[in-house]
Write a protein that holds these residues in place. Structure first.
Motif, PDB file in Angstrom:
ATOM      1  N   GLU A  65      43.801  30.622  31.670  1.00 39.36           N
ATOM      2  CA  GLU A  65      44.625  31.634  32.341  1.00 39.36           C
ATOM      3  C   GLU A  65      44.268  31.729  33.824  1.00 39.36           C
ATOM      4  OE1 GLU A  65      47.204  33.041  31.188  1.00 39.36           O
ATOM      5  OE2 GLU A  65      47.005  32.441  29.084  1.00 39.36           O
ATOM      6  N   HIS A  85      47.068  31.960  47.806  1.00 40.78           N
ATOM      7  CA  HIS A  85      47.560  32.973  48.762  1.00 40.78           C
ATOM      8  C   HIS A  85      46.885  34.334  48.653  1.00 40.78           C
ATOM      9  CE1 HIS A  85      49.844  34.561  45.447  1.00 40.78           C
ATOM     10  NE2 HIS A  85      50.667  33.522  45.391  1.00 40.78           N
ATOM     11  N   GLY A  86      46.091  34.555  47.628  1.00 44.02           N
ATOM     12  CA  GLY A  86      45.358  35.815  47.521  1.00 44.02           C
ATOM     13  C   GLY A  86      46.256  37.009  47.282  1.00 44.02           C
ATOM     14  N   MET A  87      45.661  38.214  47.270  1.00 42.34           N
ATOM     15  CA  MET A  87      46.441  39.446  47.030  1.00 42.34           C
ATOM     16  C   MET A  87      46.011  40.522  48.017  1.00 42.34           C
ATOM     17  SD  MET A  87      46.233  39.671  42.883  1.00 42.34           S
ATOM     18  CE  MET A  87      44.897  38.536  42.637  1.00 42.34           C
ATOM     19  N   THR A 120      53.481  41.529  37.030  1.00 40.83           N
ATOM     20  CA  THR A 120      53.545  40.121  37.435  1.00 40.83           C
ATOM     21  C   THR A 120      54.375  39.976  38.694  1.00 40.83           C
ATOM     22  OG1 THR A 120      54.212  37.898  36.768  1.00 40.83           O
ATOM     23  CG2 THR A 120      55.539  39.688  35.896  1.00 40.83           C
ATOM     24  N   GLY A 131      52.553  38.472  32.720  1.00 40.33           N
ATOM     25  CA  GLY A 131      51.851  39.623  33.285  1.00 40.33           C
ATOM     26  C   GLY A 131      50.852  40.215  32.309  1.00 40.33           C
ATOM     27  N   LEU A 174      45.502  38.862  33.008  1.00 43.74           N
ATOM     28  CA  LEU A 174      44.382  39.592  33.611  1.00 43.74           C
ATOM     29  C   LEU A 174      44.049  40.875  32.852  1.00 43.74           C
ATOM     30  CD1 LEU A 174      44.767  38.995  37.464  1.00 43.74           C
ATOM     31  CD2 LEU A 174      43.231  37.891  35.840  1.00 43.74           C
ATOM     32  N   THR A 208      41.018  33.743  46.212  1.00 47.05           N
ATOM     33  CA  THR A 208      40.606  34.698  45.182  1.00 47.05           C
ATOM     34  C   THR A 208      39.433  34.138  44.392  1.00 47.05           C
ATOM     35  OG1 THR A 208      42.914  35.396  44.983  1.00 47.05           O
ATOM     36  CG2 THR A 208      41.458  35.989  43.160  1.00 47.05           C
TER      37      THR A 208
HETATM   38  N1  ATP Z   1      44.208  33.689  41.706  1.00 49.52           N
HETATM   39  C1  ATP Z   1      45.222  34.443  42.063  1.00 49.52           C
HETATM   40  N2  ATP Z   1      45.703  34.393  43.326  1.00 49.52           N
HETATM   41  C2  ATP Z   1      46.741  35.166  43.702  1.00 49.52           C
HETATM   42  N3  ATP Z   1      47.361  36.013  42.889  1.00 49.52           N
HETATM   43  C3  ATP Z   1      46.941  36.124  41.624  1.00 49.52           C
HETATM   44  C4  ATP Z   1      45.859  35.335  41.147  1.00 49.52           C
HETATM   45  N4  ATP Z   1      45.643  35.670  39.851  1.00 49.52           N
HETATM   46  C5  ATP Z   1      46.565  36.584  39.526  1.00 49.52           C
HETATM   47  N5  ATP Z   1      47.349  36.874  40.587  1.00 49.52           N
HETATM   48  C6  ATP Z   1      48.454  37.844  40.624  1.00 49.52           C
HETATM   49  O1  ATP Z   1      48.252  38.730  39.544  1.00 49.52           O
HETATM   50  C7  ATP Z   1      49.400  38.790  38.718  1.00 49.52           C
HETATM   51  C8  ATP Z   1      48.970  39.033  37.279  1.00 49.52           C
HETATM   52  O2  ATP Z   1      48.298  37.900  36.761  1.00 49.52           O
HETATM   53  P1  ATP Z   1      48.369  37.605  35.211  1.00 49.52           P
HETATM   54  O3  ATP Z   1      47.725  36.326  34.956  1.00 49.52           O
HETATM   55  O4  ATP Z   1      47.877  38.804  34.511  1.00 49.52           O
HETATM   56  O5  ATP Z   1      49.913  37.518  34.953  1.00 49.52           O
HETATM   57  P2  ATP Z   1      50.923  36.311  35.234  1.00 49.52           P
HETATM   58  O6  ATP Z   1      50.214  35.135  35.756  1.00 49.52           O
HETATM   59  O7  ATP Z   1      52.012  36.867  36.095  1.00 49.52           O
HETATM   60  O8  ATP Z   1      51.491  36.048  33.774  1.00 49.52           O
HETATM   61  P3  ATP Z   1      50.689  35.477  32.492  1.00 49.52           P
HETATM   62  O9  ATP Z   1      50.224  36.660  31.708  1.00 49.52           O
HETATM   63  O10 ATP Z   1      51.721  34.691  31.799  1.00 49.52           O
HETATM   64  O11 ATP Z   1      49.569  34.683  33.036  1.00 49.52           O
HETATM   65  C9  ATP Z   1      50.112  37.498  38.948  1.00 49.52           C
HETATM   66  O12 ATP Z   1      51.502  37.605  38.691  1.00 49.52           O
HETATM   67  C10 ATP Z   1      49.799  37.188  40.409  1.00 49.52           C
HETATM   68  O13 ATP Z   1      50.717  37.827  41.236  1.00 49.52           O
END
Ligand code: ATP
Ligand code: MG
Length: 677
Positions: A30, A62-64, A78, A97, A100, A143
């Protein structure tokens, strides 16, 4: 009061975690996918204790910003999906979504993230789904997420985790798979300051295969590339009343297949070396596996598997990725079309690449079943000296037939000599002969040729055979015969023909010797008298990263069998000593075979039963690879020696893998065939 309640978020997240997160490798998956979705070009993973204690992943994506960082751990949050329609064409790896928040509900998570264009980045800490701490944390764009103490709050799930080495093998396999799909990116996996994967960016997929698997595997692979324009789009047009006039009509896209597949000479015992990626997502798919087996049908035996790294690219609308919580399965909207495309592209590539010289020659020499021993086929003309039947004509191979080698199914033999009944005996004799010879001639360099099909189930059957009383009686009966046999010569340098009081015996020299060695190895190991030989030069064996982990699990047993093997660099073993009689290529083949079988089981041998199975398998493999090969001329003294050694074994009727060693054409059958009775 009603009975129904809405579950608190933490419980809902833990339930979701049950589907998405079952071991360190699924957490790594994941997090890796998130990094790739964030456009990272450099991804580094560190694990401790196979990921049970810690998985840390850093990316330069790209980070958050602060708000997104907090939202990311909310359920169903998500950035990759907005409307239900988006679900029909997903081009990111994640979209649910859920990852995490699920991970954060069953572990202690910390995250540092920065978009690179804001003054400060963010650091947060979460444990068991609760945000404990948020603060500024300046850092470069990207990240870093650390997941510690997986399942610390769900002991029942923690119990299901396997040994550290097993979990580490899974994480390593996962990272290598993603590294294969993205040669242009930099991947690193480090465990306890040991680098398991170090893949610098390269321009071509072949270079990545070289980095990950080494030059030997690459040399046995061939490239495939094909594309097919689709006749129609996979999704039907929406009905007119739902159609947005501004939206252009759907156009059929193109499917592309690229990647690598193995030459027929390279065969594996399981499907572990087949990797299928759809739009860069690693998937398990029965339909694709079927297409691959179909492409190799009659080219390799049905019990063997090729190596294949196949990348399918298609418009996102052509594939539904929302069918499995862990997103490892997909559904193609035009299933049979894609199945046939993969099968035909691969098959065409196989045919075009044409077999190596030796392979073709072998085909030309491949004999059909010799009918001489068949009473019905014996020339009825008295006196006509038809001792050697005319060689059957081999029809000229058409472009599609070059590879049609083994059209005859291999019959399942009983592991003894049921020759009481004349018809059964002759049938068995005929098919056994033709098949064994065909296999022998067609795959001269394969261990399978020699009659070794060492998968665990046959070995277990063989173990059962070893204890079955009936079998023991049978063996005893034949034992006397074998001791008194007089070898007359060899058939195609592979089968010993011997005269006995009860008829004509045909003995497979390879499996006979294999049985002799197998029992000797087990005996010597029991009394700790294994004979080993020091190699003049250490033999270097290249392994895949996760195989190194498997090697660590079985190294002790290998040592007890006469091996002295040490790691030599991250992906190489140095063999310094080996059991007597095993050297060069067979030694290398034997080692990789045992490691491959052990990795197929994926769990560390723990119970006594596991250890016994491992011990038997290693003994069987050493025996198989050091035994006299087929296509080897033997002089009369050697044949006599082999027969007398065989007569001394406890189970002279079947090889360690359950195949028959000797066939008898009984005196009675011979007389009947000549119309004397
Ligand atoms: N390494 C990362 N760099 C940048 N943004 C991230 C990173 N990891 C997670 N995110 C952001 O956090 C959100 C939630 O991540 P999460 O893995 O929970 O859900 P997802 O990837 O959208 O869907 P899924 O549950 O199918 O993986 C993502 O949609 C993304 O915007
Ligand atoms: Mg995700």
């Amino acid at each position: 009061m009603g009975r129904i309640r809405v579950l608190p978020d933490q419980v809902a997240n833990q339930i979701a975690a049950g589907e998405v997160v079952d071991r360190p490798a699924s957490v790594a998956k994941e997090l890796l996918e998130n990094a790739l979705d964030a456009g990272a070009t450099r991804i580094r993973l560190e694990v401790e204790a196979g990921g049970r204690k810690l998985i840390r992943i850093s990316d330069d994506g790209h980070g958050m910003n602060r708000d997104d960082a907090l939202l990311a751990f909310e359920r169903h949050a998500t950035s990759k999906l907005r409307t239900a329609d988006d679900l029909l064409s997903i081009s990111t790896l994640g979209f649910r979504g859920e990852a995490l928040p699920s991970i954060a509900s069953v572990a202690r998570v910390s995250m540092e993230t920065s978009t690179g264009d804001e003054a400060a980045g963010t650091r947060l800490e979460i444990a068991g789904g609760k945000i404990l701490h948020v603060e500024d944390a300046p850092g470069p764009r990207g990240t870093t997420i650390s997941v510690a103490d997986l399942f610390f709050n769900t002991p029942a799930r923690r119990k299901f985790l396997r040994a550290e080495s097993t979990e580490l093998a899974h994480v390593t396999a996962l990272v290598t798979h993603y590294a294969l799909a993205h040669p242009e990116k930099h991947f690193e996996l480090v465990s306890a300051s040991h680098t398991l994967v170090a893949a610098l960016p390269v321009a071509r997929p072949a270079e990545r295969i070289y980095q990950i698997f080494g030059k030997d595997t690459l040399a046995q692979l061939l490239p495939v590339a094909a594309e097919m324009p689709l006749d129609r789009p996979g999704l039907p047009e929406p009905p007119p009343w739902k159609r947005d006039p501004a939206e252009p009509a759907r156009v059929p896209g193109t499917i592309r297949l690229s990647g690598f597949y193995s030459k027929p000479e390279l065969q594996k015992l399981n499907r572990n070396s087949i990797y299928i990626f759809v739009n860069k997502r690693l998937i398990r798919d029965r339909l694709m596996l079927h297409a691959i087996s179909e492409a190799y049908r009659n080219i390799i035996p049905p019990t063997s598997y090729p190596v294949a790294l196949l990348f399918l690219e298609m418009p996102p609308e052509e594939v539904d990725v929302n069918v499995h919580p862990a997103k490892t399965e997909v559904r193609f909207r035009q299933q049979s079309l894609i199945h046939d495309f993969v099968r035909d592209s691969l098959r065409n590539a196989l045919i075009k690449s044409r077999p190596a010289e030796g392979f073709l020659n072998a085909l030309e020499k491949a004999p059909a079943a010799s009918p001489t021993l068949m009473p019905s086929a014996v020339s009825p003309l008295p006196g006509a000296p038809e001792a050697v039947p005319p060689e059957p004509e081999i029809p000229p191979a058409g472009p599609n037939e070059t590879f049609e080698l083994t059209p005859m199914p291999i019959p399942a033999y009983p592991g003894r000599l049921p020759f009481e009944n004349a018809t059964a005996a002759t049938d068995l004799l005929r098919s056994a002969l033709s098949n064994t010879i065909e296999r022998a001639v067609q795959f001269p360099n394969q261990s399978g040729v020699e009659g070794c099909s060492p998968d665990l189930s046959t070995l277990q059957q063989s173990m059962a055979l070893e204890t079955a009383e009936v079998e023991a009686q049978q063996a005893e009966a034949t034992l006397n015969h074998l001791g008194a046999l007089r070898p007359m010569g060899q058939l195609r340098d592979s089968f010993i023909l011997a005269a006995g009081t009860d008829g004509l015996w045909i003995i497979d020299q390879h499996v006979a010797h294999e049985r002799v060695l197998f029992e000797k190895i087990l005996r010597n190991r029991r009394v700790e008298q294994v004979q080993r030989q020091q190699l003049l030069m250490p033999l270097l064996v290249e392994l895949k990263p996760w195989q190194m982990v498997v090697f660590a699990q079985i190294s002790q047993e290998l040592e007890r069998n006469g091996f002295e093997v040490e790691p030599f660099g991250p992906q190489t073993l140095a063999v310094k000593a080996a059991p007597v009689g095993l050297g060069g290529e067979s030694l290398e083949r034997m080692l990789t075979e045992v490691i491959e079988q052990a990795s197929a089981e994926s769990n560390e041998p723990k119970s006594n039963e596991d250890l016994t199975a491992l011990r038997l398998r290693i003994a069987a493999s050493i025996a198989c690879h050091s035994a006299i090969k087929v296509n080897t001329p033997l002089d009369p003294a050697q044949m006599e020696w082999l027969l007398s050694e065989l007569a001394r074994t406890e189970h002279p009727t079947s090889c360690p893998h359950g195949r028959p060693i000797a066939l008898l054409y009984s005196w009675k059958d011979i007389q009947r065939a000549f119309h004397r009775i």
